[in-house]
Enzyme design. Sequence first.
Site, short mmCIF file in Angstrom:
data_model
loop_
_atom_site.label_atom_id
_atom_site.label_comp_id
_atom_site.label_asym_id
_atom_site.label_seq_id
_atom_site.Cartn_x
_atom_site.Cartn_y
_atom_site.Cartn_z
N GLU A 124 -69.55 -27.74 -62.11
CA GLU A 124 -68.08 -28.58 -62.55
C GLU A 124 -68.17 -29.71 -61.85
O GLU A 124 -68.77 -29.92 -60.58
CB GLU A 124 -67.00 -27.75 -62.12
N CYS A 137 -66.11 -36.66 -58.64
CA CYS A 137 -66.39 -35.71 -57.53
C CYS A 137 -67.72 -34.81 -58.13
O CYS A 137 -67.43 -33.91 -59.18
CB CYS A 137 -65.16 -34.77 -57.47
N CYS A 144 -72.30 -21.75 -53.40
CA CYS A 144 -72.46 -22.32 -52.04
C CYS A 144 -72.70 -21.14 -51.15
O CYS A 144 -72.30 -19.97 -51.36
CB CYS A 144 -71.20 -22.86 -51.89
N CYS A 148 -66.63 -20.78 -47.10
CA CYS A 148 -65.28 -21.28 -46.12
C CYS A 148 -64.16 -20.48 -46.80
O CYS A 148 -64.02 -20.44 -48.20
CB CYS A 148 -65.01 -22.83 -46.47
N CYS A 151 -61.82 -21.77 -49.62
CA CYS A 151 -62.45 -22.49 -50.75
C CYS A 151 -62.86 -21.63 -51.84
O CYS A 151 -63.51 -20.63 -51.54
CB CYS A 151 -63.60 -23.35 -50.28
N GLU A 209 -72.99 -27.64 -50.78
CA GLU A 209 -73.11 -28.25 -49.46
C GLU A 209 -74.20 -29.30 -49.61
O GLU A 209 -75.28 -28.73 -49.38
CB GLU A 209 -73.35 -27.47 -48.10
N SER A 240 -69.77 -35.56 -48.36
CA SER A 240 -68.82 -34.69 -47.44
C SER A 240 -69.69 -33.71 -47.13
O SER A 240 -70.07 -32.73 -47.91
CB SER A 240 -67.64 -34.41 -48.51
N LEU A 263 -63.16 -30.95 -41.89
CA LEU A 263 -63.01 -30.52 -40.39
C LEU A 263 -62.16 -29.16 -40.62
O LEU A 263 -62.33 -28.12 -40.16
CB LEU A 263 -62.06 -31.60 -39.72
N HIS A 264 -60.78 -29.29 -40.87
CA HIS A 264 -59.94 -28.20 -41.26
C HIS A 264 -59.19 -27.41 -39.82
O HIS A 264 -58.42 -26.75 -40.31
CB HIS A 264 -60.32 -27.33 -42.07
N ASN A 339 -54.63 -26.14 -52.03
CA ASN A 339 -54.62 -25.84 -53.60
C ASN A 339 -55.00 -24.58 -53.75
O ASN A 339 -56.04 -24.08 -53.50
CB ASN A 339 -55.81 -26.82 -54.51
N CYS A 382 -59.15 -30.09 -55.22
CA CYS A 382 -60.11 -29.69 -54.06
C CYS A 382 -60.08 -28.26 -53.65
O CYS A 382 -59.08 -27.50 -53.50
CB CYS A 382 -59.70 -30.87 -52.82
S1 SF4 Z 1 -66.01 -25.98 -48.73
FE1 SF4 Z 1 -67.78 -26.84 -49.44
S2 SF4 Z 1 -69.29 -25.95 -47.87
FE2 SF4 Z 1 -67.29 -24.69 -47.65
S3 SF4 Z 1 -67.60 -23.00 -49.25
FE3 SF4 Z 1 -66.42 -24.70 -50.24
S4 SF4 Z 1 -68.29 -25.71 -51.35
FE4 SF4 Z 1 -69.17 -24.51 -49.84
#
Ligand code: SF4
Length: 412
Positions: A124, A137, A144, A148, A151, A209, A240, A263-264, A339, A382
């Site tokens: 996407e 983007c 991935c 995370c 995500c 990533e 990023s 960072l988060h 989100n 995001c």
């Molecule tokens: S935030 Fe980025 S690195 Fe982390 S799981 Fe999602 S796509 Fe992968």
Amino acid sequence: MSVLEASAGLVIKKPMVANIDLLDGKPSLIGITREEMAEALMDIGVPQKQAKMRVSQLWNWLYVRGVSDFDHMTNVAKDLREKLKTHFTIARPEIVEEQVSNDGTRKWLMRFPPRGAGRPVEIETVYIPEEGRGTLCISSQVGCTLTCSFCHTGTQRLVRNLTAEEILAQLLVARDRLGDFPDREAPQGTIMPAEGRKVSNIVMMGMGEPLYNFEHVKTALLIATDGDGLSLSKRRVTLSTSGVVPEIFRTGEEIGVMLAISLHAVRDELRDMLVPINKKYPLKELIDACRNYPGVSNARRITFEYVMLKDVNDSLEDAKMLTQLLKGVPAKINLIPFNPWPGTNYQCSDWEQIEKFADFINHAGYASPIRTPRGRDILAACGQLKSESERMRKTERMAFEAMMIANHGADD
Ligand code: SF4
């Protein structure tokens, strides 16, 4: 019609380019360096003394004019065009689906043909139009490995890295669809910046990533920022990373684009949970790598992305620790309201809390814009990307729709 479809201004759902050439397995001339292109041309019989000139011609057709058919290269002799057609491809990937949010955000689901014995893959790409700029983007991997926990992409296992060609193809397709090449027009009703380039900025923040796919990302970004090609300013290209510390210095040295860090969290225990790569490269190492990022200065700050998760990382104590952690790093902090996506256990922080958090950081001297959620209704915001090769099951979709309705109620 589902709530998703009803709330999106327009949903086009049809294959737009049949990528026959790539299915035939011909190598692409897109996403290779000038030197590689010269070699490829000499391999099909172009004399060495002509190779440089032919590369300049092709480069211009591919990246300035945006052609995807050798027959449109009118200053290239017909017999050479025939040879090029026989040996190479410059076809675009198939657009499986194009969704348009009611805020003008666009999301494309693109399908790339198999590589070797592999299967076709889908990724996407998202376009976000704003006043005075249009940001694309771009994804770097299919899925991935990093999981995370906030995500959506992290719930999709890694299928493979994208090639440089596939990374660049996302930019070329977006510019095709937005009429951002000469002699091209955007579909009626497309929301875009009134002036200047339709795609003025790119962010490597889509699926994957990017620093786990360093070489391909590097090749693609160097072509995207090449002054004789796609010509994006390196200051308008942001990579990023979730914190692949060993590759951060190289990113500045070899690619020279702007850096953003996912960072988060400001405590290792919490970041280990939210961004598990932190167990390997903890906060201290990450921030040291940022301090040493080539070219970093107050004019070229590092962006720190911070997703606002209710009762997880949004206290004023966290805000205080954030400012202490970033002391001495030229930084901007992007606060991202979480989100939602189907199956998540997190909630977005209350708006009042996000504003308090932003004010605290701002008073400490850091720019701390709150990112306006874009394209939530089409899962383009995001952290929401996940290729539709892992399509939402009906029950997931219904749960998501219910959540969007609830959120709308809360926003009103
Ligand atoms: S935030 Fe980025 S690195 Fe982390 S799981 Fe999602 S796509 Fe992968």
